[in-house]
Scaffold this motif. Sequence first.
Motif: not given
Length: 407
Positions: A72-74, A277-279, A284-285, A290-291
């Motif tokens: 998710x961070x990447x 923007x969609x990616x 985000x969730x 996770x972080x």
Amino acid sequence: MPPTSENTPLLPSHGQNGSTSSSRRSFQELIKAEGEPGYLQSFKYFVFGSWLNLLLLFVPLSAVAHYSNWDAALRFSFSFVAIIPLAKLLGDATEQMSFSLGQTLAGLLNASFGNAVEIIVGIAALLRDEIVIVQNSMLGSILSNILLVLGCSFLAAGCKFSESNFQVTAAQASSSLMTLACITLIIPAAWNSVKVPGGVFSEEDRMDGLLKISRGTAVLLLGVYIAYLYFQLYSHHHLFQAPEGEGNAEEEETAEMNIVSAAIALLVVTVITSFCADYLVASIEEFAVRYKIPKPFIGLILLPIVANAAEHVTSIWMALKGQMELAIGICVGSSIQIAAFVVPLLVIIGWISNHELTLFFANFETITFFVSVFLTNTLIQDGKSNYMEGLMLITLYLVIALAFWVS
């Protein structure tokens, strides 16, 4: 102009050939006026005109990360960085189109596409039912413009000039419209706080009431915004121009792209930005969970900074050149576009697409918006600015960011 020969008439004939030649010239003038840059020159300027375009490498990376379901961070980081050069390219294409248009059309164009990234991100989040992200990103865009960007502009100008002057009447007119937009957010919150404790309304009735208030207010705000455009571009346009002799002389600028190239570039970049923007919204969730990063902080602080990156640089640069009318016009004008145009537009889009987006913000967000508009109005009402006023605006923005970080 086509080359002439011995058999080429000096005057066009009235026959079929002359008519065809005239039509061909008219079509050529339509797609590229005489003296405008060619298509190759336009393309080279658009793609190679800034070192920031190197970040476009993150556009395909964001797509690969999204469809390969990387961490998710990447996914968040790649999409986040990819939107930065896309936001600048949207601004460049809009600016280049403005050279070929009159003041009125240029103003409408800037009003429509000046916050294209915010609109695209907002729609992407809205269609995914991320209502909190939509509201926080819109509110964050307003706060970043009137606090962070305006504060940095005042600070930058204050480091170079002892005091900067600007047209107080235009600034007050703009800030008054911001105050109206602020009040329209307070009213749904006040209505909700009055109705809920009494237990008179059920949850369905409460939401139905908020939707009716929000959608009616959105239509009215769009009408006020159209009137403001007429006020700014037609009836009182002189109020928004710097007095002669004040500030540095504005440099003469020429178009680097023809209007067709700029229009095509605007369309292509808008489509690419919508995918990025969609990616971004899709990641985000998971990224927040996770972080352990608060979603309000992402929506209110991170997204507006990347969406307004190009405007931030332009506003500070104009302030350093002593053109405070332009700097304030970028900051306050962009905030007005979001508050009186983008937010109502998203409410109406939600209405059409059956998504329950309202103008009801939580009490903390509403109070934050109110105090920000209050401080901004207080500082610009005298038509002067200095570095101390810039520090005040930046300090309030940092306090708000800290509060949302721990929320």
